[in-house]
Motif scaffolding. Structure first.
Motif: not given
Length: 362
Positions: A39-64
């Motif tokens: 869902d974080a990547i799809w974001e309403g149908g955009s499906n824009a390529p994201l790095s792991a860091s960019q994905i992480l900012t959308r799904v968790s306040p912290s992480g690796d």
């Protein structure tokens, strides 16, 4: 022994390493659903390529992000994600990896109805189910009881009944699988044409029956038949009557009877039990009526195609979790079951690649 430097031996060693470590695949799949990555990547149908860091900012306040990227790389090899490589002189490997959803990954995106295959993934890898898998050999040694019972002390469905969160997840998983399947057969199967009274055996809340009636206005009455405690919670649906009962005793009369294996109507029963259910269906139909069963149908040959593997893996899942002697069957096995219950003819419609529409004609 053969020369270990030959290509054949190298491939064999590589294959056994992959098979042994294959638990990484479903566990990583489970992880990205838990993290809500699709869902974080799809974001309403955009499906824009994201790095792991960019994905992480959308799904968790912290992480690796590095560990997330390791998961994304593995699942890319299984068609979940598409990997986009960009030059990055500042990274250790000189490459910036970004990910978008591939076709398989899109099945995990939450739709407007709140459903996806995500719940199906989560349902399969709950702790109670995972405990059964080291006991698969017990289904060979003693087939009177499935591994789930040996691991948890009682059958899966009764166990779910005592765990509301597990039961709710199972129902959501079934809906997430059945809705796209029903859309496929409603577009590709014409067997409901001309039916006036349709009985859905094991219809649960009546969602599939609702979809059928919306598509086929020729059906004047729909009967949603399930256990009394199930239909007691079913919502009111125009044109549908909810009826409680036991399919092993009798089934309401109708021009056609519908069963879908998403809820394992025939799959989790032995041949004798299936014969009893199908005989009751036969008795509830007029001459010229039909029983429409949607079931996984095994091919005769055990090839290495994706379809064959998916069907055989599902067969082992049934054996392990739901019924040691429940099983997926071949088309010929279904034909013989139909004959034993009185149905002289069977026609199979291979519309969906996992579930086949089987039309038993009286």
């Amino acid at each position: 022994m053969e020369d270990e430097t030959t290509e054949r031996r190298n491939q064999a060693r590589l294959a056994i390493m992959e098979l042994t470590n294959m638990i990484s695949v479903p566990m990583c799949l489970h992880a990205i659903v838990r993290l809500n990555v699709p869902d974080a990547i799809w974001e309403g149908g955009s499906n824009a390529p994201l790095s792991a860091s960019q994905i992480l900012t959308r799904v968790s306040p912290s992480g690796d992000p590095q560990n997330l990227q390791r998961i994304l790389r593995l699942l890319t090899t299984y068609g979940i994600f598409t990997e986009h490589l960009l030059d990055d002189p500042y990274s250790d490997d000189q490459v910036l990896r970004k990910y978008s959803l591939a076709d398989v990954g899109k099945t995990l995106v939450t739709g407007q109805d709140g459903l996806s295959y995500g719940a199906y993934v989560l349902q399969h890898y709950q702790q109670e189910l995972m405990k059964a898998w080291p006991l698969v050999h017990e289904a060979v040694v003693d087939s009177s009881t499935e591994p789930f019972v040996k691991a948890n002390g009682e059958p899966a469905y009764s166990y779910y009944g005592k765990k509301p969160e597990m039961n709710d997840l199972m129902l959501k998983a079934m809906s997430g699988v059945s809705v796209p399947f029903m859309k496929a057969i409603l577009n590709g199967y014409s067997g409901f044409d001309g039916v006036k009274r349709l009985v859905d055996v094991g219809g649960s809340a009546g969602d599939c029956l609702r979809m059928i009636l919306q598509k086929h206005t020729n059906i004047k009455e729909g009967i949603n038949f399930d256990l009394p405690e199930v239909v007691a919670k079913a919502p009111s649906i125009p044109g549908v009557t909810h009826v409680g009962g036991d399919m092993f005793k009798s089934i309401p009369n109708g021009d056609a009877i519908f069963m879908k294996a998403v809820i394992w109507v025939l799959t989790t029963w032995t041949d004798e039990e299936c014969k009893q259910i199908m005989s009751n269906c036969y008795n509830a139909l007029p001459v010229g009526g039909k029983m429409i069963a949607c079931e996984p149908v095994l091919p005769q040959e055990s090839d290495n195609s994706l379809r064959t593997r998916a069907l055989l893996e599902g067969d082992i899942f049934v054996m392990t979790i739901y019924r040691a002697k429940g099983k997926h069957r071949t088309e010929e096995e279904f034909r013989q079951l139909g004959l034993s219950a009185g149905f002289p003819r069977l026609q199979a419609f291979y519309i969906d690649h996992f579930y086949t529409v089987l039309e038993f004609q009286k």
